[in-house]
Design a protein around this motif. Structure first.
Motif, PDB file in Angstrom:
ATOM      1  N   THR A   1      16.887   6.079 -10.731  1.00  0.00           N
ATOM      2  CA  THR A   1      16.947   4.732 -11.263  1.00  0.00           C
ATOM      3  C   THR A   1      17.908   3.915 -10.400  1.00  0.00           C
ATOM      4  N   GLU A   2      19.261   4.647 -10.052  1.00  0.00           N
ATOM      5  CA  GLU A   2      19.867   3.878  -8.976  1.00  0.00           C
ATOM      6  C   GLU A   2      19.286   3.455  -7.803  1.00  0.00           C
ATOM      7  N   ALA A   3      18.486   4.442  -7.160  1.00  0.00           N
ATOM      8  CA  ALA A   3      17.661   4.101  -5.934  1.00  0.00           C
ATOM      9  C   ALA A   3      16.810   2.858  -6.155  1.00  0.00           C
ATOM     10  N   VAL A   4      16.256   2.877  -7.250  1.00  0.00           N
ATOM     11  CA  VAL A   4      15.019   1.784  -7.474  1.00  0.00           C
ATOM     12  C   VAL A   4      15.764   0.522  -7.776  1.00  0.00           C
ATOM     13  N   GLN A   5      16.958   0.572  -8.363  1.00  0.00           N
ATOM     14  CA  GLN A   5      17.713  -0.773  -8.496  1.00  0.00           C
ATOM     15  C   GLN A   5      18.122  -1.425  -7.098  1.00  0.00           C
ATOM     16  N   PHE A   6      18.569  -0.246  -6.148  1.00  0.00           N
ATOM     17  CA  PHE A   6      19.143  -0.752  -4.883  1.00  0.00           C
ATOM     18  C   PHE A   6      17.830  -1.463  -4.179  1.00  0.00           C
ATOM     19  N   LEU A   7      16.493  -1.152  -4.241  1.00  0.00           N
ATOM     20  CA  LEU A   7      15.473  -1.814  -3.885  1.00  0.00           C
ATOM     21  C   LEU A   7      15.450  -2.867  -4.234  1.00  0.00           C
TER      22      LEU A   7
ATOM     23  N   ASP B   1       0.948  -1.198  -0.183  1.00  0.00           N
ATOM     24  CA  ASP B   1      -0.023   0.129  -0.105  1.00  0.00           C
ATOM     25  C   ASP B   1       0.975   1.414  -0.149  1.00  0.00           C
ATOM     26  N   PRO B   2       0.361   2.392  -0.007  1.00  0.00           N
ATOM     27  CA  PRO B   2       1.289   3.447   0.117  1.00  0.00           C
ATOM     28  C   PRO B   2       2.540   3.632   0.976  1.00  0.00           C
ATOM     29  N   ILE B   3       2.419   3.140   2.104  1.00  0.00           N
ATOM     30  CA  ILE B   3       3.516   3.047   2.979  1.00  0.00           C
ATOM     31  C   ILE B   3       4.705   2.403   2.067  1.00  0.00           C
ATOM     32  N   GLY B   4       4.335   1.277   1.273  1.00  0.00           N
ATOM     33  CA  GLY B   4       5.495   0.816   0.448  1.00  0.00           C
ATOM     34  C   GLY B   4       5.964   1.691  -0.399  1.00  0.00           C
ATOM     35  N   LEU B   5       5.156   2.383  -0.969  1.00  0.00           N
ATOM     36  CA  LEU B   5       5.835   3.370  -2.076  1.00  0.00           C
ATOM     37  C   LEU B   5       6.813   4.359  -1.453  1.00  0.00           C
ATOM     38  N   HIS B   6       6.566   4.745  -0.445  1.00  0.00           N
ATOM     39  CA  HIS B   6       7.394   5.579   0.133  1.00  0.00           C
ATOM     40  C   HIS B   6       8.936   5.208   0.401  1.00  0.00           C
ATOM     41  N   TRP B   7       9.206   3.801   0.143  1.00  0.00           N
ATOM     42  CA  TRP B   7      10.470   3.455  -0.252  1.00  0.00           C
ATOM     43  C   TRP B   7      11.167   3.968  -1.399  1.00  0.00           C
ATOM     44  N   VAL B   8      10.170   4.157  -2.286  1.00  0.00           N
ATOM     45  CA  VAL B   8      10.758   4.712  -3.661  1.00  0.00           C
ATOM     46  C   VAL B   8      11.205   5.968  -3.348  1.00  0.00           C
ATOM     47  N   LEU B   9      10.066   6.787  -2.776  1.00  0.00           N
ATOM     48  CA  LEU B   9      10.432   8.181  -2.757  1.00  0.00           C
ATOM     49  C   LEU B   9      11.494   8.375  -1.664  1.00  0.00           C
ATOM     50  N   ALA B  10      11.641   7.921  -0.728  1.00  0.00           N
ATOM     51  CA  ALA B  10      12.670   8.134   0.278  1.00  0.00           C
ATOM     52  C   ALA B  10      14.077   7.850  -0.111  1.00  0.00           C
ATOM     53  N   MET B  11      14.083   6.563  -0.840  1.00  0.00           N
ATOM     54  CA  MET B  11      15.405   6.510  -1.387  1.00  0.00           C
ATOM     55  C   MET B  11      15.816   7.161  -2.422  1.00  0.00           C
ATOM     56  N   ALA B  12      15.015   7.547  -3.442  1.00  0.00           N
ATOM     57  CA  ALA B  12      15.462   8.310  -4.416  1.00  0.00           C
ATOM     58  C   ALA B  12      16.055   9.717  -4.125  1.00  0.00           C
ATOM     59  N   ILE B  13      15.249  10.373  -2.887  1.00  0.00           N
ATOM     60  CA  ILE B  13      15.518  11.596  -2.268  1.00  0.00           C
ATOM     61  C   ILE B  13      17.103  11.391  -1.679  1.00  0.00           C
TER      62      ILE B  13
END
Length: 420
Positions: free
Chosen positions: A225-231, A192-204
């Motif tokens: 892209t580097e942040a998403v790849q890390f996840l 749910d939305p708390i999960g997508l916060h990983w994408v936003l947090a790691m990208a920033i």
């Protein structure tokens, strides 16, 4: 006869005086300004009680104004406000979703509060909080609370495994991998939305985000892209609980509280919700990305004034008072966010809580809103947050799918939402 005459005259004077007093009181009541304040529920059942008590205090201190408080549930919140605006029955002011003010301002429903902001000390607000509510050259709302994402860890799991608290992305990945096994995982999240916060947090955290400095969509930019790849690498390592894609917020919290996962990204006051597990919850310092960047995602919750108000002066005055006297919303109402004003954050209620103080000192200063690199706010952010495409991207990552096509699709959708 003369005594009777004087008595009648005295009675008549008293009657006339009483009538005059009644008329004066009625006139004063008729002239009292009524202000409608709609407030979302920012905590548990104690919150609206504390908020109502604060309104009652204002009314007692300002007898020429009557603020009428209404607690608004989050269910169908958007329909509640747009229906009121369309019918001409909008409140004078309200709290609301993070991007509600700018969205409704763009529709002509919100008054700018530039004159009010000019009366306030900008240094009394968390750095960036006021700027995060600036659009089209105006302040569209006043910040009152900060909701940021923090990385928490289980002290017992790390101590048992002999794993040090990570300080960098690489250390975090190694720790998560080492802590996975015997039915436990390095980290747990949700679909749910708390999960997508990983994408936003790691990208920033990596110096990226949804946009570049010029405001163009940048999901496929190098840093993001580097942040998403890390996840995706964490998932490939087997460090993420595979049930995460199907979890909701309560599921991931519960798993973490039970000690089934070592790390969890959550809101700043998570330990206060942990019950018996609270002593086992620690806070990971903001991680350094591969290029030395630190950061996380935050939302600036705010109060907005509607242009339908017939009493803008009195409404602005109440908003100023509310902002300056909001401490009971935390002490009595148990708000789940952190205060946006330094004068409130300086209270012993926050400073004596080591977890809260650490987050305010280390996370809040490096947190950025969804607009990140471009800064400010704009109406499209509301649609981006509610659209669901970022959630789909997150679920694809948690399911172990390759990021290439999914990230490109998310970028294309973001460009569409931004009209580019």
């Amino acid at each position: 006869m003369s005594r009777t005459h004087r008595t009648r005259r005295a009675i008549l004077k008293l009657a006339l005086a009483g009538t005059a007093l009644t008329l004066t009181m009625s006139s004063a009541l008729a002239q009292a300004v009524s202000i409608d304040f709609w407030d979302m529920i920012w905590g548990g059942p104690d919150y609206p009680v504390a908020a109502q008590a604060l309104v009652d205090r204002y009314n007692a201190e300002h007898p020429d104004v009557k603020v009428v408080y209404r607690s608004v549930p989050w269910t169908n919140w958007y329909e509640t406000f747009v229906t009121a605006i369309a019918s001409g029955s909008a409140p004078d002011l309200s709290t609301g979703a993070g991007f509600q003010a700018v969205q409704l301002y763009d529709q002509g429903a919100i008054l700018p509060i530039d004159e009010l902001v000019a009366q306030l000390d900008p240094n009394d607000f968390v750095p960036g909080a006021l700027d995060a509510l600036r659009y089209d050259g105006h302040y569209v709302a006043l910040p009152w609370a900060i909701d940021t994402r923090v990385l928490f860890y289980r002290k017992d799991l790390l101590e048992t495994a002999g794993v040090a608290v990570p300080t960098t992305w690489q250390e975090f990945r190694e720790a998560a991998k080492k802590l996975t096994g015997d039915g436990k995982y390095g980290l747990v999240s949700a679909g749910d939305p708390i999960g997508l916060h990983w994408v936003l947090a790691m990208a920033i955290n990596n110096g990226g985000g949804l946009f570049d400095a010029s405001g163009k969509p940048a999901l496929t930019g190098e840093r993001t892209t580097e942040a998403v790849q890390f996840l995706a690498d964490l998932v490939a390592d087997g460090s993420l609980n595979p049930a995460s894609a199907g979890y909701v917020n309560d599921d991931s919290n519960g798993s973490f509280f039970r000690g089934e996962a070592a790390f969890l990204l959550q809101g700043p006051l998570l330990p206060e919700q942990a019950g018996d597990a609270k002593p086992q919850i620690g806070i990971v310092p903001p991680l350094k990305g591969p290029h030395g960047d630190v950061g996380t995602i935050s939302w600036i919750n705010n109060v907005m004034v509607y242009n339908q108000t017939e009493h803008p002066k009195e409404t602005m005055a109440f908003l100023k008072w509310w902002s300056e006297n909001a401490l009971p919303l935390w002490t009595d109402g148990h708000v789940g966010n952190l205060p946006a004003r330094a004068s409130i954050a300086a209270d012993d209620f926050f400073q004596s809580n080591p977890n809260v103080k650490f987050i305010m000192d280390s996370y809040v200063p490096v947190a950025k809103p969804m607009s990140a690199a471009v800064g400010g706010t704009f109406p499209e952010l509301s649609e981006i947050e509610g659209d669901g495409f970022l959630l789909s991207l997150t679920q694809s990552i948690w399911q172990g799918q390759p990021i290439g096509e999914n990230l490109a699709a998310a970028q294309a959708h973001l460009e569409e939402l931004m009209g580019q």
